[in-house]
Write a protein that holds these residues in place. Structure first.
Motif, PDB file in Angstrom:
ATOM      1  N   THR A  84      -7.103   7.521  -0.742  1.00 13.92           N
ATOM      2  CA  THR A  84      -7.864   7.135   0.448  1.00 13.92           C
ATOM      3  C   THR A  84      -9.140   6.370   0.117  1.00 13.92           C
ATOM      4  O   THR A  84      -9.906   6.012   1.005  1.00 13.92           O
ATOM      5  CB  THR A  84      -8.225   8.380   1.282  1.00 13.92           C
ATOM      6  N   CYS A  85      -9.401   6.165  -1.176  1.00 12.23           N
ATOM      7  CA  CYS A  85     -10.600   5.416  -1.564  1.00 12.23           C
ATOM      8  C   CYS A  85     -10.403   4.885  -2.993  1.00 12.23           C
ATOM      9  O   CYS A  85      -9.460   5.274  -3.690  1.00 12.23           O
ATOM     10  CB  CYS A  85     -11.846   6.293  -1.501  1.00 12.23           C
ATOM     11  N   ARG A  86     -11.293   4.001  -3.402  1.00 12.00           N
ATOM     12  CA  ARG A  86     -11.196   3.389  -4.736  1.00 12.00           C
ATOM     13  C   ARG A  86     -11.187   4.448  -5.841  1.00 12.00           C
ATOM     14  O   ARG A  86     -10.421   4.363  -6.793  1.00 12.00           O
ATOM     15  CB  ARG A  86     -12.370   2.417  -4.912  1.00 12.00           C
TER      16      ARG A  86
ATOM     17  N   ALA B  74      -7.847   6.033  -6.134  1.00  9.96           N
ATOM     18  CA  ALA B  74      -6.890   5.075  -6.696  1.00  9.96           C
ATOM     19  C   ALA B  74      -7.051   5.006  -8.211  1.00  9.96           C
ATOM     20  O   ALA B  74      -6.063   5.024  -8.949  1.00  9.96           O
ATOM     21  CB  ALA B  74      -7.088   3.699  -6.064  1.00  9.96           C
ATOM     22  N   LEU B  75      -8.279   4.949  -8.693  1.00 11.10           N
ATOM     23  CA  LEU B  75      -8.512   4.879 -10.140  1.00 11.10           C
ATOM     24  C   LEU B  75      -8.050   6.159 -10.833  1.00 11.10           C
ATOM     25  O   LEU B  75      -7.458   6.112 -11.910  1.00 11.10           O
ATOM     26  CB  LEU B  75      -9.994   4.600 -10.421  1.00 11.10           C
ATOM     27  N   GLN B  76      -8.296   7.303 -10.203  1.00 14.67           N
ATOM     28  CA  GLN B  76      -7.828   8.580 -10.779  1.00 14.67           C
ATOM     29  C   GLN B  76      -6.300   8.617 -10.814  1.00 14.67           C
ATOM     30  O   GLN B  76      -5.708   9.059 -11.809  1.00 14.67           O
ATOM     31  CB  GLN B  76      -8.360   9.756  -9.959  1.00 14.67           C
ATOM     32  N   ASN B  77      -5.659   8.155  -9.745  1.00 18.22           N
ATOM     33  CA  ASN B  77      -4.193   8.151  -9.700  1.00 18.22           C
ATOM     34  C   ASN B  77      -3.623   7.216 -10.755  1.00 18.22           C
ATOM     35  O   ASN B  77      -2.638   7.549 -11.418  1.00 18.22           O
ATOM     36  CB  ASN B  77      -3.701   7.736  -8.306  1.00 18.22           C
TER      37      ASN B  77
ATOM     38  N   PHE C 195       0.841  -1.206   0.000  1.00 18.03           N
ATOM     39  CA  PHE C 195       0.000   0.000   0.000  1.00 18.03           C
ATOM     40  C   PHE C 195       0.867   1.244   0.000  1.00 18.03           C
ATOM     41  O   PHE C 195       1.838   1.342   0.744  1.00 18.03           O
ATOM     42  CB  PHE C 195      -0.912   0.005   1.238  1.00 18.03           C
ATOM     43  N   ASP C 196       0.526   2.181  -0.872  1.00 17.21           N
ATOM     44  CA  ASP C 196       1.227   3.458  -0.946  1.00 17.21           C
ATOM     45  C   ASP C 196       0.161   4.538  -1.124  1.00 17.21           C
ATOM     46  O   ASP C 196      -0.577   4.521  -2.111  1.00 17.21           O
ATOM     47  CB  ASP C 196       2.191   3.430  -2.138  1.00 17.21           C
TER      48      ASP C 196
END
Ligand code: SF4
Length: 62
Positions: free
Chosen positions: A44-46, A49-52, A37-38
């Motif tokens: 902080t949420c799904r 994560a998808l945007q990143n 996990f990074d």
């Protein structure tokens, strides 16, 4: 996925509960087992994560 997982495609091993079907098994790719996990990647949420991941795919493409 013998040819590797293309960017933007959902892994065939992700089940309907968004869990890895290969978790804990020898068949799980090393790149997955070695990932920790990074906050910079996962956020902080799904949704974050998808945007990143989208940003990384666009901005680190060769
Ligand atoms: S951890 Fe790896 S093998 Fe498992 S669902 Fe995610 S991308 Fe697929």
């Amino acid at each position: 996925m013998p040819q590797g997982k293309p960017a933007g495609k959902v892994c065939i091993h992700l089940n309907e509960h968004l869990l890895c079907e290969l978790f804990g098994q020898a068949e799980r790719p090393k790149v997955c087992s070695n990932f920790s996990f990074d906050i910079e990647v996962c956020g902080t949420c799904r949704e974050q994560a998808l945007q990143n991941l989208d940003w990384l795919e666009v901005n680190t493409a060769c």
